[in-house]
Design an enzyme around this catalytic site. Structure first.
Site, short mmCIF file in Angstrom:
data_model
loop_
_atom_site.label_atom_id
_atom_site.label_comp_id
_atom_site.label_asym_id
_atom_site.label_seq_id
_atom_site.Cartn_x
_atom_site.Cartn_y
_atom_site.Cartn_z
N PHE A 288 0.85 -1.29 -0.06
CA PHE A 288 0.10 0.03 0.08
C PHE A 288 0.64 1.42 -0.25
O PHE A 288 1.39 1.77 1.06
CB PHE A 288 -0.82 -0.07 1.32
N ASP A 289 1.27 1.47 -1.31
CA ASP A 289 2.25 2.61 -1.11
C ASP A 289 2.01 4.12 -0.78
O ASP A 289 2.90 4.73 -0.37
CB ASP A 289 2.80 2.96 -2.85
N VAL A 372 9.17 4.45 -5.30
CA VAL A 372 9.02 3.75 -3.94
C VAL A 372 9.76 2.45 -4.48
O VAL A 372 9.45 1.31 -4.97
CB VAL A 372 7.67 3.36 -3.79
N TYR A 375 10.10 0.98 -7.84
CA TYR A 375 9.00 1.19 -8.81
C TYR A 375 9.10 2.78 -8.77
O TYR A 375 9.02 3.42 -7.72
CB TYR A 375 7.88 0.56 -8.28
N HIS A 425 1.24 -9.08 -11.14
CA HIS A 425 0.87 -8.28 -9.76
C HIS A 425 -0.27 -7.14 -10.53
O HIS A 425 -0.53 -7.08 -11.59
CB HIS A 425 1.98 -7.56 -9.36
N TYR A 565 -17.29 1.73 6.08
CA TYR A 565 -18.09 3.07 6.13
C TYR A 565 -19.23 2.81 5.43
O TYR A 565 -20.33 3.15 5.72
CB TYR A 565 -17.13 4.10 4.94
N ASP A 576 -24.60 15.31 1.01
CA ASP A 576 -23.26 15.84 1.10
C ASP A 576 -22.54 14.38 0.89
O ASP A 576 -22.76 13.61 1.72
CB ASP A 576 -22.78 16.35 2.23
N HIS A 587 -0.80 -6.29 -14.16
CA HIS A 587 0.20 -6.32 -14.84
C HIS A 587 0.84 -7.66 -15.10
O HIS A 587 1.43 -8.28 -14.16
CB HIS A 587 1.22 -5.32 -13.91
NI NI Z 1 3.70 -3.42 -12.54
#
Ligand code: NI
Length: 628
Positions: A288-289, A372, A375, A425, A565, A576, A587
């Protein structure tokens, strides 16, 4: 200062001093990130130019003695600690402090050294250790601040070590206690072929490229005033958030005499990159970048002529370092304009005496590029003269690698180079869109186009755009349907266009996958936001992140974020709302992605759909350099 401005270095310094003085943290605590807490809508609306702003600075970090992460809100105006809590689930993002601990500890660990020796590797200077997010606490190390590590081999110091994965060897380390567990799944020969991409390693360059310069002799057509940018009819405020990266606030379009609000806020909320190969080097990876590595901290300093071309205005960002000192990240945001081909055109063939009417399209670009680990992610927001808004994410850098061996499953890890395979991935991005179409309340309508199959029309006429209002949060969990030309339109039922229709913007979703890992898997538990392409929630200022946000690191998940949520299925009709859109790519690596991947583009577009009474770009003048 404006309430939506990002925090300054001075604010961070003051906030850290206040928190330190409160005596809550031990000497083994470090800071992970700091940012200005989002002001309420009413505070932003009440603000008058030149007025001082009383801000809350949010600080997050981790205390190794406590074995827990913390979150603090500091009111810098009064130098008071407004809130402090120890985080019960999940931990602050991985830090440089964590990374260095793992690298230095492993090179001294006997099990690590024995595993390397079993592979014939004795020169430790050639071993590149790459610390990785563990995702969740693995069964072997059920508690603690766990970091995983994999390793690669250099032939010489400047080469691409990713070409030589040290297969079958991983390690875990609890960065708080120092405990290390090395796992050797069996030695496999390390590929020794070079796969270098740097200029110095190329034998020759193509020599048929002539200069292409972008020249704007009168300067660019946009103005930058602090973080406020105006370009033609658009205006917006841009900044880099430590967790979410590029954030665009207060997006407006001037329509005649009206300064019309379009979005309160747009930005990435979360992203997940699950790997689909069951081999020991990869099966646990689902990065989770944003939340786990604090995307804003990974932003590059952009350089003229390389990342952006033309008349550029850069904006800096300020990030908080582990030691509590602010760091100015220069040129973190690039803003510029680009020619984008034809905006609109018509040639009247029945009146050849009339010149063809053609207008060049110009788009305004706000971009930020992040590295990151192996990548790169570039986030490019585009604003067009016809009111269209687009987000393009550019994926590049170096794909994950494995050594080809007898046990390789080529269906989950295709071969990309000599003795190198790369796991399949996904990259799934969830953007949070806080609409403000002419202010007021909004609804979301799904449109599917169907054809009448039974009816009087022998020609098959009868294409019906069937509009279905999405009235509750559960009903609004949707996936794409390209065969039905499915789009989702945000409307303001109280603001009507000249035809009496509610003004709207439609999300035109790309062909995009949803999350492949099953619900019960760690990626499924933690990345539920990627299960659907569309979510709509009632606005709640405490529901900011699609997943676990800044405490995603080692968070067990159990449906955190959007799945929880929406559990109460609140009504979302004419109220709202916040719209969340997940898109991305599965990929399947190609040989052409190796040794460095040409940019793959993913993203989505939002087109005005009845927001204007007609094509809003009729007033774009013919280009002066066109001869007709
Ligand atoms: Ni990739």
């Amino acid at each position: 200062m404006h309430p939506l401005d990002p925090c300054t270095a001075d604010e961070l310094t003051s906030a850290v001093a206040v928190l330190r003085a409160a005596d809550k943290l031990s000497d083994r605590a470090f800071f992970s990130a700091g940012w200005a807490a989002e002001p309420s809508r009413s505070d932003v609306a009440r603000h008058e130019a030149g007025e001082s702003v009383d801000r809350l600075i949010r600080l997050i970090g981790h205390d190794r003695n406590q074995g827990q992460s913390f979150e603090a809100d500091v009111a810098v105006g009064t130098a008071t600690l407004a809130a402090f809590r120890w985080v019960e689930e999940g931990q602050a993002p991985i830090s440089m402090d964590d990374v260095m601990q793992v690298i230095f500890a492993l090179v001294e660990h006997p099990d690590w050294l024995a595993a390397l020796e079993a592979r014939g590797i004795t020169d430790l200077d050639k071993v590149h250790v790459e610390p990785w997010l563990a995702g969740i606490n693995p069964p072997q190390m059920p508690t603690g601040r766990v970091i995983r590590a994999i390793a690669f081999l250099h032939e010489h110091p400047e080469d691409n070590y990713y070409a030589r994965p040290i297969e079958g060897l991983t390690a875990y380390m609890d960065a708080d206690s120092g405990e290390i567990l090395v796992e050797d799944h069996g030695a496999v020969p390390t590929p020794m072929e070079a796969a270098d991409y740097a200029a110095q390693f190329q034998d020759e360059f193509r020599d048929d490229i002539k200069p292409l310069d972008i020249v704007q002799p009168d300067g660019p057509s946009f103005e930058v005033d602090g973080h406020l940018i105006t370009w033609q009819k658009w205006s917006m405020r841009v900044s880099v958030n430590a967790i979410e990266g590029l954030v665009i606030h207060d997006v407006r379009y001037r329509d005649g005499d009206r300064d019309r609000t379009v979005f309160h806020r747009m930005g990435l909320s979360d992203m997940v990159v699950p790997y689909g190969d069951a081999s020991p080097l990869h099966f646990w990876k689902h990065a989770f970048d944003a939340g786990e590595t604090s995307l804003g901290h990974q932003a590059n300093s952009l350089t003229l002529g390389c990342d952006c071309l033309g008349e550029i205005a850069y904006l800096d960002a300020v990030m908080l370092q582990n030691d509590g000192e602010p760091r100015v990240l220069e040129n973190a945001i690039c803003t510029h304009e680009e020619d984008f081909g034809i905006l609109w055109k018509h040639t009247n063939v029945f009146q050849p005496e009339l010149p063809p009417e053609v207008r060049r399209s110009r788009r305004f670009v706000v971009s930020c590029v992040h590295t990151v680990g192996n990548y790169e992610y570039g986030f490019f927001w585009y604003f067009y003269q016809d009111g269209t808004i687009q987000l393009e994410v550019k994926l590049t850098g170096i794909i994950g690698a494995s050594a080809l061996h007898a046990g390789t499953d080529l269906e989950t890890s295709p071969q990309v180079g000599p003795n190198v395979t790369s796991p399949i991935h996904q990259h799934l991005f969830c953007v949070r869109l806080d609409p403000a179409l002419d202010g007021g309340t909004n609804s979301v309508i799904e449109t599917n186009v169907e054809v009448d199959t039974e009816g009087p029309h022998a020609y098959g006429a009868g294409f019906r755009a069937l509009a279905t209002p999405l009235r509750t949060e559960q009903q609004a969990k949707r996936v794409i349907d390209p065969a039905a030309s499915r789009t989702w339109k945000i409307i303001n039922p109280s603001s009507l266009n000249a035809m009496g229709q509610p003004v709207g913007y439609k999300i035109v979703p790309p062909s995009t996958p949803t999350l492949l890992p099953p619900d019960e898997s760690p990626a499924g538990q933690r990345g539920g936001f990627a299960r659907h392409n569309l979510w709509v929630t009632q606005y709640d200022e405490d529901q900011h992140y699609a997943g676990a946000g800044p405490f995603t690191n080692l968070h067990p998940g159990h449906g955190v974020g959007l799945p929880s949520y929406t559990a109460d299925d609140r009504p979302i009709d004419d109220t709202d709302i916040v719209v969340w859109h997940t898109f991305g790519v599965t990929h399947v690596p190609r040989p052409e992605d190796w040794p460095v991947m040409p940019v793959e583009y993913v993203g989505f577009t939002m087109m005005p759909a009845g927001f204007f009474d007609q094509n809003p770009a009729l007033d774009v003048p013919p280009a002066s350099h066109c001869s007709t």
